[in-house]
Design an enzyme around this catalytic site. Structure first.
Site, PDB file in Angstrom:
ATOM      1  N   CYS A 147    -133.776  -1.110   8.630  1.00 58.51           N
ATOM      2  CA  CYS A 147    -133.510  -1.390  10.046  1.00 58.51           C
ATOM      3  C   CYS A 147    -134.694  -1.796  10.919  1.00 58.51           C
ATOM      4  O   CYS A 147    -134.525  -2.646  11.799  1.00 58.51           O
ATOM      5  CB  CYS A 147    -132.805  -0.204  10.670  1.00 58.51           C
ATOM      6  SG  CYS A 147    -131.164   0.009   9.952  1.00 58.51           S
ATOM      7  N   GLU A 165    -126.047   4.738  16.063  1.00 61.92           N
ATOM      8  CA  GLU A 165    -126.449   5.895  15.249  1.00 61.92           C
ATOM      9  C   GLU A 165    -127.973   5.967  15.190  1.00 61.92           C
ATOM     10  O   GLU A 165    -128.631   4.961  14.968  1.00 61.92           O
ATOM     11  CB  GLU A 165    -125.867   5.745  13.837  1.00 61.92           C
ATOM     12  CG  GLU A 165    -126.158   6.905  12.933  1.00 61.92           C
ATOM     13  CD  GLU A 165    -125.785   8.246  13.553  1.00 61.92           C
ATOM     14  OE1 GLU A 165    -124.637   8.413  13.984  1.00 61.92           O
ATOM     15  OE2 GLU A 165    -126.661   9.126  13.625  1.00 61.92           O
ATOM     16  N   LYS A 215    -130.309   1.043  21.391  1.00 63.77           N
ATOM     17  CA  LYS A 215    -130.506   1.240  19.952  1.00 63.77           C
ATOM     18  C   LYS A 215    -131.640   0.342  19.441  1.00 63.77           C
ATOM     19  O   LYS A 215    -132.533   0.786  18.722  1.00 63.77           O
ATOM     20  CB  LYS A 215    -129.193   0.945  19.210  1.00 63.77           C
ATOM     21  CG  LYS A 215    -129.311   0.925  17.703  1.00 63.77           C
ATOM     22  CD  LYS A 215    -129.725   2.274  17.135  1.00 63.77           C
ATOM     23  CE  LYS A 215    -130.195   2.137  15.704  1.00 63.77           C
ATOM     24  NZ  LYS A 215    -130.669   3.394  15.125  1.00 63.77           N
TER      25      LYS A 215
HETATM   26  P1  NAD Z   1    -124.629  -0.417   4.133  1.00 58.90           P
HETATM   27  O1  NAD Z   1    -124.867  -1.785   3.661  1.00 58.90           O
HETATM   28  O2  NAD Z   1    -125.117   0.761   3.342  1.00 58.90           O
HETATM   29  O3  NAD Z   1    -123.036  -0.196   4.302  1.00 58.90           O
HETATM   30  C1  NAD Z   1    -122.177  -1.121   4.926  1.00 58.90           C
HETATM   31  C2  NAD Z   1    -120.844  -1.093   4.159  1.00 58.90           C
HETATM   32  O4  NAD Z   1    -119.872  -1.818   4.907  1.00 58.90           O
HETATM   33  C3  NAD Z   1    -120.879  -1.766   2.789  1.00 58.90           C
HETATM   34  O5  NAD Z   1    -120.535  -0.809   1.784  1.00 58.90           O
HETATM   35  C4  NAD Z   1    -119.824  -2.901   2.877  1.00 58.90           C
HETATM   36  O6  NAD Z   1    -119.104  -3.101   1.688  1.00 58.90           O
HETATM   37  C5  NAD Z   1    -118.926  -2.375   3.987  1.00 58.90           C
HETATM   38  N1  NAD Z   1    -118.096  -3.370   4.678  1.00 58.90           N
HETATM   39  C6  NAD Z   1    -118.432  -4.620   5.097  1.00 58.90           C
HETATM   40  N2  NAD Z   1    -117.381  -5.193   5.721  1.00 58.90           N
HETATM   41  C7  NAD Z   1    -116.367  -4.300   5.717  1.00 58.90           C
HETATM   42  C8  NAD Z   1    -115.023  -4.296   6.225  1.00 58.90           C
HETATM   43  N3  NAD Z   1    -114.513  -5.336   6.889  1.00 58.90           N
HETATM   44  N4  NAD Z   1    -114.266  -3.192   6.023  1.00 58.90           N
HETATM   45  C9  NAD Z   1    -114.755  -2.121   5.365  1.00 58.90           C
HETATM   46  N5  NAD Z   1    -116.015  -2.056   4.878  1.00 58.90           N
HETATM   47  C10 NAD Z   1    -116.818  -3.136   5.047  1.00 58.90           C
HETATM   48  O7  NAD Z   1    -125.200  -0.348   5.623  1.00 58.90           O
HETATM   49  P2  NAD Z   1    -125.732   0.950   6.421  1.00 58.90           P
HETATM   50  O8  NAD Z   1    -127.128   1.266   6.035  1.00 58.90           O
HETATM   51  O9  NAD Z   1    -124.697   2.012   6.361  1.00 58.90           O
HETATM   52  O10 NAD Z   1    -125.818   0.327   7.899  1.00 58.90           O
HETATM   53  C11 NAD Z   1    -124.651   0.028   8.626  1.00 58.90           C
HETATM   54  C12 NAD Z   1    -125.042  -0.252  10.077  1.00 58.90           C
HETATM   55  O11 NAD Z   1    -125.642   0.910  10.658  1.00 58.90           O
HETATM   56  C13 NAD Z   1    -126.071  -1.378  10.259  1.00 58.90           C
HETATM   57  O12 NAD Z   1    -125.764  -2.079  11.424  1.00 58.90           O
HETATM   58  C14 NAD Z   1    -127.375  -0.621  10.437  1.00 58.90           C
HETATM   59  O13 NAD Z   1    -128.302  -1.356  11.213  1.00 58.90           O
HETATM   60  C15 NAD Z   1    -126.932   0.611  11.182  1.00 58.90           C
HETATM   61  N6  NAD Z   1    -127.782   1.795  11.009  1.00 58.90           N
HETATM   62  C16 NAD Z   1    -128.256   2.119   9.770  1.00 58.90           C
HETATM   63  C17 NAD Z   1    -129.010   3.290   9.594  1.00 58.90           C
HETATM   64  C18 NAD Z   1    -129.534   3.701   8.236  1.00 58.90           C
HETATM   65  O14 NAD Z   1    -130.231   4.698   8.167  1.00 58.90           O
HETATM   66  N7  NAD Z   1    -129.230   3.003   7.158  1.00 58.90           N
HETATM   67  C19 NAD Z   1    -129.247   4.128  10.692  1.00 58.90           C
HETATM   68  C20 NAD Z   1    -128.742   3.758  11.945  1.00 58.90           C
HETATM   69  C21 NAD Z   1    -128.002   2.589  12.080  1.00 58.90           C
HETATM   70  C1  UGA Z   2    -135.190   4.732  11.454  1.00 62.18           C
HETATM   71  C2  UGA Z   2    -135.157   5.554  12.752  1.00 62.18           C
HETATM   72  O1  UGA Z   2    -136.088   6.626  12.634  1.00 62.18           O
HETATM   73  C3  UGA Z   2    -133.758   6.103  13.019  1.00 62.18           C
HETATM   74  O2  UGA Z   2    -133.723   6.777  14.280  1.00 62.18           O
HETATM   75  C4  UGA Z   2    -132.763   4.938  13.037  1.00 62.18           C
HETATM   76  O3  UGA Z   2    -131.438   5.432  13.220  1.00 62.18           O
HETATM   77  C5  UGA Z   2    -132.848   4.175  11.727  1.00 62.18           C
HETATM   78  O4  UGA Z   2    -134.213   3.696  11.522  1.00 62.18           O
HETATM   79  C6  UGA Z   2    -131.972   2.964  11.689  1.00 62.18           C
HETATM   80  O5  UGA Z   2    -131.616   2.426  12.707  1.00 62.18           O
HETATM   81  O6  UGA Z   2    -131.702   2.579  10.556  1.00 62.18           O
HETATM   82  P1  UGA Z   2    -135.297   5.289   8.860  1.00 62.18           P
HETATM   83  O7  UGA Z   2    -135.651   3.849   8.730  1.00 62.18           O
HETATM   84  O8  UGA Z   2    -134.202   5.825   8.027  1.00 62.18           O
HETATM   85  O9  UGA Z   2    -134.888   5.611  10.382  1.00 62.18           O
HETATM   86  O10 UGA Z   2    -136.579   6.194   8.574  1.00 62.18           O
HETATM   87  P2  UGA Z   2    -137.915   6.511   9.404  1.00 62.18           P
HETATM   88  O11 UGA Z   2    -138.223   7.936   9.253  1.00 62.18           O
HETATM   89  O12 UGA Z   2    -137.846   5.993  10.781  1.00 62.18           O
HETATM   90  O13 UGA Z   2    -139.015   5.700   8.589  1.00 62.18           O
HETATM   91  C7  UGA Z   2    -139.055   4.290   8.594  1.00 62.18           C
HETATM   92  C8  UGA Z   2    -140.303   3.813   7.889  1.00 62.18           C
HETATM   93  O14 UGA Z   2    -141.464   4.113   8.657  1.00 62.18           O
HETATM   94  C9  UGA Z   2    -140.535   4.456   6.522  1.00 62.18           C
HETATM   95  O15 UGA Z   2    -141.014   3.497   5.620  1.00 62.18           O
HETATM   96  C10 UGA Z   2    -141.594   5.507   6.804  1.00 62.18           C
HETATM   97  O16 UGA Z   2    -142.355   5.835   5.683  1.00 62.18           O
HETATM   98  C11 UGA Z   2    -142.416   4.786   7.855  1.00 62.18           C
HETATM   99  N1  UGA Z   2    -143.190   5.706   8.726  1.00 62.18           N
HETATM  100  C12 UGA Z   2    -142.544   6.600   9.521  1.00 62.18           C
HETATM  101  C13 UGA Z   2    -144.570   5.615   8.747  1.00 62.18           C
HETATM  102  O17 UGA Z   2    -145.173   4.784   8.039  1.00 62.18           O
HETATM  103  N2  UGA Z   2    -145.280   6.449   9.569  1.00 62.18           N
HETATM  104  C14 UGA Z   2    -144.674   7.356  10.388  1.00 62.18           C
HETATM  105  O18 UGA Z   2    -145.371   8.084  11.126  1.00 62.18           O
HETATM  106  C15 UGA Z   2    -143.259   7.438  10.353  1.00 62.18           C
END
Ligand code: NAD
Ligand code: UGA
Length: 462
Positions: A275, A160, A219
């Site tokens: 992340c 994602e 990713k």
């Molecule tokens: P999160 O901690 O918000 O959510 C994860 C959820 O999974 C928790 O609510 C937990 O209770 C649940 N869980 C754990 N084990 C489980 C199971 N066996 N069955 C059902 N539920 C279960 O995490 P998130 O921010 O949603 O991130 C999830 C993944 O996506 C991570 O690998 C992260 O790196 C990736 N990711 C996050 C973002 C972001 O913006 N947060 C963006 C891209 C990718």
């Molecule tokens: C980031 C990536 O942008 C997503 O593509 C990815 O899916 C995600 O991580 C993930 O894997 O979790 P996110 O962390 O939600 O998304 O937000 P960003 O907009 O990337 O910002 C990350 C951090 O960088 C923030 O603290 C933001 O303030 C900072 N940032 C961003 C800067 O300091 N300068 C910039 O120019 C841009």
């Protein structure tokens, strides 16, 4: 293979919003998002969603109760699904081999074991969590070894790329969807089945298909490149402060070269979020595991630069306030890691507040979306003692309450509402000299000077 029913394990920042979008765009597919965290599932079923994202409430409400369901009955959801997204957390490992760098895959493993236990027939398992390369092999091995029926599994990688705060727009119109699958007829059939889900709203040419390992690795690499740009511009922000150059002007000048591009060049107090740091450390660990220490050191420097940016901001505050902040009131505007989210994971604000109270400062925090309990929990987790939280941390209801009687004010999150603060009012409320430390370069610099503030702006100096 036509997908009629989807289940998602993990109702967090990724599972909830992405599944809501799929349900909204594919009304004929039943989508169930599950989690063992009952409070989270209850919140997804209520009017107060557990994740704040502009536009998300509308997307959820358009499908919830129709073909979108949130449930704690994980086994039933797995049993009824053709396709299972795994969206569980993959935090940095805090113990044992690879501690502090490797990804902790225990939630992935337990999800795979549960899927194996409950499944019958043909299932497609989709890794949406961010994981190290080759995790699909581990998932395949667990599924094969633990299935007690004649179930068959195809594992796909579909990382994602949404960013928090813009998740709905990112999902509505993604730059690309990436899907990796095994190079076998069964693997390609599963891959096409997932392609057909996204093709409901994403143009086919934006759906990239690759082998499993390219998808998994891409990713980590995408996040590493994005974070690297921020560390690069932040390293230049320090040089700008020393030379009189303006980092925003430099960013504009270099960003208009189409080979460089203008995005992700905003200097800041340091990147946060759940992340970037985790995924770079994961990449570092992968490089080390494959005996590539130079590549590991290269990527580690991105995190080192980010840590330095946070600590030099604190140092700047302490030095400017006549080398002591002991007993002084410091107003902090913004605690979330970026604007338009209530997420504080790895927020630069956590480290900056921790270091300020370590200097005996009294810190008053205002953030429009982050609740008091989250701030207290985050500070406890980084080692701030409970009695310091009780006596040296205050939470304010608005920026003016935070600024009242403050020796200094620092902006740490770029919330839009901070761009048009009533500066004369803030100035009157603060002690003099009224110091401002703009860690996001969002306040109007000329107006600050005009109203009498002593202002330091990141990448611009005094
Ligand atoms: P999160 O901690 O918000 O959510 C994860 C959820 O999974 C928790 O609510 C937990 O209770 C649940 N869980 C754990 N084990 C489980 C199971 N066996 N069955 C059902 N539920 C279960 O995490 P998130 O921010 O949603 O991130 C999830 C993944 O996506 C991570 O690998 C992260 O790196 C990736 N990711 C996050 C973002 C972001 O913006 N947060 C963006 C891209 C990718
Ligand atoms: C980031 C990536 O942008 C997503 O593509 C990815 O899916 C995600 O991580 C993930 O894997 O979790 P996110 O962390 O939600 O998304 O937000 P960003 O907009 O990337 O910002 C990350 C951090 O960088 C923030 O603290 C933001 O303030 C900072 N940032 C961003 C800067 O300091 N300068 C910039 O120019 C841009």
């Amino acid at each position: 293979m036509k997908i009629k029913s989807i289940c998602c394990l993990g109702a967090g920042y990724v599972g909830g919003p992405t599944m809501a979008m799929i349900a909204a765009k594919c009304p004929e597919i039943s989508v169930t998002v599950c989690d063992m965290n009952e409070a989270r599932i209850d919140a997804w079923n209520s009017d107060t969603l557990p994740v704040y994202e502009p536009g998300l409430q509308e997307v959820v409400e358009s499908a919830r109760g129709r073909n979108l369901h949130f449930s704690t009955d994980i086994k039933a959801a797995i049993a009824g699904a053709d396709l299972i997204f795994v969206c569980v957390g993959t935090p940095t490992k805090s113990y044992g081999i690879g501690a502090g760098r490797a990804a902790d895959l225990r939630y992935i493993e337990s999800a795979a074991r549960l899927i194996a236990e409950v499944s019958e027939g043909n299932k497609i398992i989709v890794e949406k969590s961010t994981i190290p390369v080759k995790t699909a092999t581990a998932i395949q091995a667990i599924l094969a070894a633990n299935s007690t029926t004649n179930a068959t599994f195809q594992v796909l990688s579909n990382p994602e790329f949404l960013a928090e705060g813009t998740a709905v727009a990112d999902m509505e119109s993604p730059d690309r969807i990436l899907i990796g699958g095994e190079q076998t007829p069964e693997g390609q059939a599963a891959l096409e089945a997932l392609v057909s889900v996204y093709a409901h709203w994403v143009p086919r040419e934006r759906i990239i298909t690759t082998n499993l390992w390219s998808s998994e690795l891409s990713k980590l690499v995408a996040n590493a490149f994005l974070a690297q740009r921020i560390s690069s511009i932040n390293s230049i922000s320090a040089l700008c402060e020393s030379t009189g150059a303006d980092v925003d002007e430099v960013a504009r000048a270099i960003g208009s070269d189409s080979r460089i591009g203008s995005k992700f060049l905003k200097a800041s107090v340091g990147f946060g979020g759940s992340c970037f740091q985790k995924d770079i450390l994961n990449l570092v660990y992968l490089c080390e595991s494959f005996n590539l220490p130079e590549a590991a050191a290269y990527w580690r420097a991105v995190v080192t630069m980010n840590d330095w940016q946070k600590s030099r901001f604190v140092e700047k505050i302490v030095r400017t306030l006549f080398n002591t902040v002991s007993g002084k009131r410091i107003a902090i505007l913004g605690f979330a890691f970026k604007k338009d989210t209530n997420d504080t994971r790895e927020s630069a604000a956590i480290h900056i507040v921790r270091d300020l109270v370590a200097e005996n400062a009294h810190v008053i925090i205002y953030d429009p979306r982050v609740p008091t309990e989250t701030i207290h929990r985050d500070l406890l987790e980084v080692g701030v003692p409970q009695d310091i939280i009780n006596f040296n941390i205050e939470i304010a209801a608005d920026p003016y309450e935070a600024a009242a009687g403050a020796h200094a004010l620092a902006t740490l999150t770029e919330w839009d509402e901070f761009r048009d603060l009533d500066l004369p009012r803030i100035y009157d409320l603060m002690l003099k000299p009224a110091f401002v430390f703009d860690g996001r370069a969002i306040l109007p610099a000329a107006a600050l000077a005009k109203h009498g503030f002593k202002a330091f702006v990141i990448g611009k100096g005094e």
